[in-house]
Design an enzyme around this catalytic site. Structure first.
Site, PDB file in Angstrom:
ATOM      1  N   ARG A  20       0.826  -1.213   0.000  1.00 41.17           N
ATOM      2  CA  ARG A  20       0.000   0.000   0.000  1.00 41.17           C
ATOM      3  C   ARG A  20       0.861   1.264   0.000  1.00 41.17           C
ATOM      4  O   ARG A  20       0.588   2.202  -0.748  1.00 41.17           O
ATOM      5  CB  ARG A  20      -0.954   0.001   1.192  1.00 41.17           C
ATOM      6  CG  ARG A  20      -2.027  -1.074   1.082  1.00 41.17           C
ATOM      7  CD  ARG A  20      -2.904  -1.127   2.298  1.00 41.17           C
ATOM      8  NE  ARG A  20      -2.092  -1.415   3.480  1.00 41.17           N
ATOM      9  CZ  ARG A  20      -2.465  -1.173   4.727  1.00 41.17           C
ATOM     10  NH1 ARG A  20      -3.639  -0.634   4.988  1.00 41.17           N
ATOM     11  NH2 ARG A  20      -1.668  -1.477   5.729  1.00 41.17           N
ATOM     12  N   ASN A  38      -6.061  -2.962   1.809  1.00 46.17           N
ATOM     13  CA  ASN A  38      -5.989  -4.413   1.945  1.00 46.17           C
ATOM     14  C   ASN A  38      -7.400  -4.972   1.997  1.00 46.17           C
ATOM     15  O   ASN A  38      -8.284  -4.369   2.606  1.00 46.17           O
ATOM     16  CB  ASN A  38      -5.257  -4.810   3.223  1.00 46.17           C
ATOM     17  CG  ASN A  38      -3.763  -4.642   3.124  1.00 46.17           C
ATOM     18  OD1 ASN A  38      -3.200  -4.573   2.049  1.00 46.17           O
ATOM     19  ND2 ASN A  38      -3.112  -4.578   4.265  1.00 46.17           N
TER      20      ASN A  38
END
Length: 92
Positions: A20, A38
């Protein structure tokens, strides 16, 4: 400029490897708006909004990911361009 939005789902070993943060860094560099998060199933989802060539470059870069990642697939679909999106953020 040709503005588009695209959703992506990245599968493989993509959680717990700074995917990320890596995605946010790349998206910021490309001037894209959107988000990355996620998923409960172990994948990473993202929305990229911006100039068409920059979005395509970001999608291409997802196949590499950060060094510790092992990407097995990147699935994409077009989304509606959203002029209200400002900046790129990591969602939980």
């Amino acid at each position: 400029m040709d503005q588009i939005a695209m959703k992506a789902r990245v599968t493989g070993h993509v959680q717990g490897v700074a995917f990320r943060a890596w995605t946010r860094s790349r998206a910021d560099r490309l001037g894209l708006s959107g988000w990355v998060c996620n998923e409960d199933n172990g994948s990473v989802s993202a929305l990229f909004d911006g100039e068409k060539d920059a979005v395509q470059t970001m999608i291409d870069e997802l196949w590499e990911g950060p060094g510790a990642a092992s990407v097995s697939d990147v699935q994409t679909e077009m989304a509606d361009h959203d002029t209200t999106l400002k900046g790129f953020r990591i969602r939980r």
